[in-house]
Design a protein around this motif. Structure first.
Motif, PDB file in Angstrom:
ATOM      1  N   ILE A  45      37.559  40.140  29.654  1.00 46.81           N
ATOM      2  CA  ILE A  45      37.517  38.928  28.834  1.00 46.81           C
ATOM      3  C   ILE A  45      38.730  38.901  27.903  1.00 46.81           C
ATOM      4  N   GLY A  46      38.972  37.725  27.361  1.00 44.78           N
ATOM      5  CA  GLY A  46      39.948  37.569  26.296  1.00 44.78           C
ATOM      6  C   GLY A  46      39.279  36.967  25.082  1.00 44.78           C
ATOM      7  N   LEU A  47      39.989  36.950  23.987  1.00 42.47           N
ATOM      8  CA  LEU A  47      39.484  36.370  22.745  1.00 42.47           C
ATOM      9  C   LEU A  47      40.511  35.362  22.247  1.00 42.47           C
ATOM     10  N   LEU A  48      40.062  34.110  22.111  1.00 40.63           N
ATOM     11  CA  LEU A  48      40.950  33.011  21.752  1.00 40.63           C
ATOM     12  C   LEU A  48      40.823  32.700  20.268  1.00 40.63           C
ATOM     13  N   ASP A  49      41.939  32.829  19.579  1.00 38.32           N
ATOM     14  CA  ASP A  49      42.038  32.531  18.154  1.00 38.32           C
ATOM     15  C   ASP A  49      42.771  31.193  18.021  1.00 38.32           C
ATOM     16  N   ARG A  50      41.990  30.113  17.901  1.00 40.74           N
ATOM     17  CA  ARG A  50      42.589  28.779  17.841  1.00 40.74           C
ATOM     18  C   ARG A  50      43.352  28.558  16.539  1.00 40.74           C
ATOM     19  N   GLN A  51      42.914  29.201  15.475  1.00 40.90           N
ATOM     20  CA  GLN A  51      43.570  29.003  14.191  1.00 40.90           C
ATOM     21  C   GLN A  51      45.026  29.477  14.238  1.00 40.90           C
ATOM     22  N   ASP A  52      45.263  30.608  14.878  1.00 40.04           N
ATOM     23  CA  ASP A  52      46.609  31.173  14.981  1.00 40.04           C
ATOM     24  C   ASP A  52      47.273  30.848  16.315  1.00 40.04           C
ATOM     25  N   ARG A  53      46.573  30.075  17.157  1.00 46.11           N
ATOM     26  CA  ARG A  53      47.064  29.701  18.494  1.00 46.11           C
ATOM     27  C   ARG A  53      47.480  30.955  19.271  1.00 46.11           C
ATOM     28  N   LEU A  54      46.510  31.855  19.363  1.00 47.50           N
ATOM     29  CA  LEU A  54      46.772  33.196  19.864  1.00 47.50           C
ATOM     30  C   LEU A  54      45.650  33.642  20.802  1.00 47.50           C
ATOM     31  N   LEU A  55      46.017  34.280  21.918  1.00 42.48           N
ATOM     32  CA  LEU A  55      45.048  34.849  22.844  1.00 42.48           C
ATOM     33  C   LEU A  55      45.205  36.358  22.893  1.00 42.48           C
TER      34      LEU A  55
ATOM     35  N   GLY B 105      43.582  41.733  26.368  1.00 48.70           N
ATOM     36  CA  GLY B 105      43.268  43.023  26.960  1.00 48.70           C
ATOM     37  C   GLY B 105      44.192  43.295  28.135  1.00 48.70           C
ATOM     38  N   ASP B 106      43.630  43.785  29.251  1.00 54.99           N
ATOM     39  CA  ASP B 106      44.422  44.003  30.461  1.00 54.99           C
ATOM     40  C   ASP B 106      44.229  42.886  31.470  1.00 54.99           C
ATOM     41  N   GLY B 107      43.434  41.881  31.117  1.00 58.84           N
ATOM     42  CA  GLY B 107      43.138  40.790  32.049  1.00 58.84           C
ATOM     43  C   GLY B 107      44.304  39.868  32.292  1.00 58.84           C
ATOM     44  N   LEU B 108      45.245  39.816  31.346  1.00 57.49           N
ATOM     45  CA  LEU B 108      46.453  39.008  31.480  1.00 57.49           C
ATOM     46  C   LEU B 108      47.602  39.763  30.841  1.00 57.49           C
ATOM     47  N   ASN B 109      48.546  40.192  31.654  1.00 58.42           N
ATOM     48  CA  ASN B 109      49.767  40.819  31.164  1.00 58.42           C
ATOM     49  C   ASN B 109      50.786  40.819  32.283  1.00 58.42           C
ATOM     50  N   LEU B 110      51.991  41.264  31.992  1.00 57.92           N
ATOM     51  CA  LEU B 110      53.055  41.249  32.991  1.00 57.92           C
ATOM     52  C   LEU B 110      53.161  42.557  33.770  1.00 57.92           C
ATOM     53  N   HIS B 111      52.215  43.451  33.576  1.00 57.74           N
ATOM     54  CA  HIS B 111      52.101  44.654  34.401  1.00 57.74           C
ATOM     55  C   HIS B 111      50.617  44.795  34.707  1.00 57.74           C
ATOM     56  N   LEU B 112      50.149  43.981  35.642  1.00 63.50           N
ATOM     57  CA  LEU B 112      48.712  43.764  35.827  1.00 63.50           C
ATOM     58  C   LEU B 112      48.209  44.571  37.017  1.00 63.50           C
ATOM     59  N   TRP B 113      47.303  45.509  36.733  1.00 65.30           N
ATOM     60  CA  TRP B 113      46.741  46.368  37.774  1.00 65.30           C
ATOM     61  C   TRP B 113      45.586  45.661  38.472  1.00 65.30           C
ATOM     62  N   MET B 114      45.743  45.438  39.777  1.00 64.12           N
ATOM     63  CA  MET B 114      44.685  44.860  40.609  1.00 64.12           C
ATOM     64  C   MET B 114      44.369  45.770  41.801  1.00 64.12           C
ATOM     65  N   GLN B 115      44.832  47.006  41.758  1.00 62.24           N
ATOM     66  CA  GLN B 115      44.676  47.936  42.877  1.00 62.24           C
ATOM     67  C   GLN B 115      43.490  48.876  42.712  1.00 62.24           C
ATOM     68  N   LEU B 116      42.793  48.794  41.591  1.00 62.21           N
ATOM     69  CA  LEU B 116      41.710  49.736  41.318  1.00 62.21           C
ATOM     70  C   LEU B 116      40.453  49.378  42.104  1.00 62.21           C
ATOM     71  N   ASP B 117      39.590  50.353  42.302  1.00 58.95           N
ATOM     72  CA  ASP B 117      38.348  50.104  43.040  1.00 58.95           C
ATOM     73  C   ASP B 117      37.513  49.018  42.366  1.00 58.95           C
ATOM     74  N   GLU B 118      37.582  48.962  41.045  1.00 57.44           N
ATOM     75  CA  GLU B 118      36.776  47.990  40.309  1.00 57.44           C
ATOM     76  C   GLU B 118      37.456  46.632  40.147  1.00 57.44           C
TER      77      GLU B 118
ATOM     78  N   THR C  67      48.495  41.503  24.463  1.00 60.00           N
ATOM     79  CA  THR C  67      47.829  42.204  25.549  1.00 60.00           C
ATOM     80  C   THR C  67      47.316  43.572  25.094  1.00 60.00           C
ATOM     81  N   GLY C  68      46.664  44.263  26.008  1.00 66.30           N
ATOM     82  CA  GLY C  68      46.079  45.558  25.693  1.00 66.30           C
ATOM     83  C   GLY C  68      47.069  46.708  25.653  1.00 66.30           C
ATOM     84  N   HIS C  69      48.342  46.408  25.909  1.00 68.20           N
ATOM     85  CA  HIS C  69      49.380  47.440  25.839  1.00 68.20           C
ATOM     86  C   HIS C  69      50.633  46.886  25.179  1.00 68.20           C
TER      87      HIS C  69
END
Length: 250
Positions: A140-150, A153-166, A193-195
């Motif tokens: 999940i992500g958390l949307l902060d509308r007041q600061d126009r900020l998302l 976590g790891d759900g959206l980033n430019l080094h996104l792991w989609m190779q894991l079993d889960e 992001t988360g990193h």
């Protein structure tokens, strides 16, 4: 415990980034009546004590997903919120550290199940839970509308792991990116992001969406190999910067 791993950076008057030895990142965002801790990194240091150097407000802890480098610091808090689809994953990761935590007199705090669309009110500032499933089923992500900020976590980033079993099929990640853009794309200008070490632009969601489309269309001939702890897979570039891409299994 030593706090030498944690590098704290104040991004806004009410927002702090805590970089855990370059391995993962968490955030403390303060409202008028409560503060939220977004992810809890690796649990090597007493994160609660670190957070208390920043605010004395009541704390709400939210995990963006169930991976170890985002939840292990939960042991220093009374409870944490997590999407129910990642509860089993989180339990599996905590089991791997059970003996180590027992030796330190620590144990995981209980989870509370959050839901997509849920809103946390910190007093003058709200955070809305948005769906970023793909990296894990319960991301999940958390949307902060007041600061126009998302906070993504790891759900959206430019080094996104989609190779894991889960990780879910690529079409699921594509769906998450499309929904994010359609439903919330006009509500945020920046992403944390988360990193992260700093803000990323909101258009990284469109870059990931385009990458998903290319992968689903089979445009993989030029994709280089990618080595990680689980072996060798592939990475589909998203930009011209080395390492910025979607990691996947063919």
């Amino acid at each position: 415990m030593s706090q030498q791993r944690a590098v704290i950076r104040r991004l806004l008057p009410h927002l702090y980034l805590i970089d855990d030895a370059g391995e993962s990142t968490c955030y403390v965002i303060c409202g008028e009546t409560a503060a939220m801790v977004i992810d809890t990194v690796n649990g090597e240091e007493d994160l609660h004590a670190i957070v208390r150097t920043l605010t004395d407000l009541p704390l709400i802890v939210v995990n963006t997903h169930g991976h170890c480098d985002h939840i292990y610091g939960n042991v220093f808090f009374e409870e944490a919120w997590l999407h129910p689809d990642d509860l089993a994953l989180a339990a599996e990761h905590f089991t791997m550290m059970e003996e180590s935590y027992r030796a330190r007199g620590l144990k995981p705090c209980p989870f509370r199940s959050l839901s997509i669309g849920q809103v946390f009110d910190l007093g003058g500032l709200t955070l809305e839970v948005v769906d970023l499933r793909g990296h894990t089923e319960g991301s999940i992500g958390l949307l902060d509308r007041q600061d126009r900020l998302l906070f993504s976590g790891d759900g959206l980033n430019l080094h996104l792991w989609m190779q894991l079993d889960e990780s879910l099929p690529m079409a699921e990640l594509r769906g998450s990116m499309q929904r994010l853009i359609d439903r919330h794309g006009d509500a945020f200008d920046r992403v944390l992001t988360g990193h992260a070490k700093d803000f990323a632009p909101a258009d990284i969601a469109r870059l990931v969406l385009r990458g998903c489309d290319e992968l689903l269309a089979g445009h993989t001939d030029e994709d280089p190999p990618y080595e990680f702890f689980g072996g060798v897979c592939s990475q589909h570039p998203l930009t011209g910067v080395p390492g910025e891409g979607i990691v996947y299994r063919k």
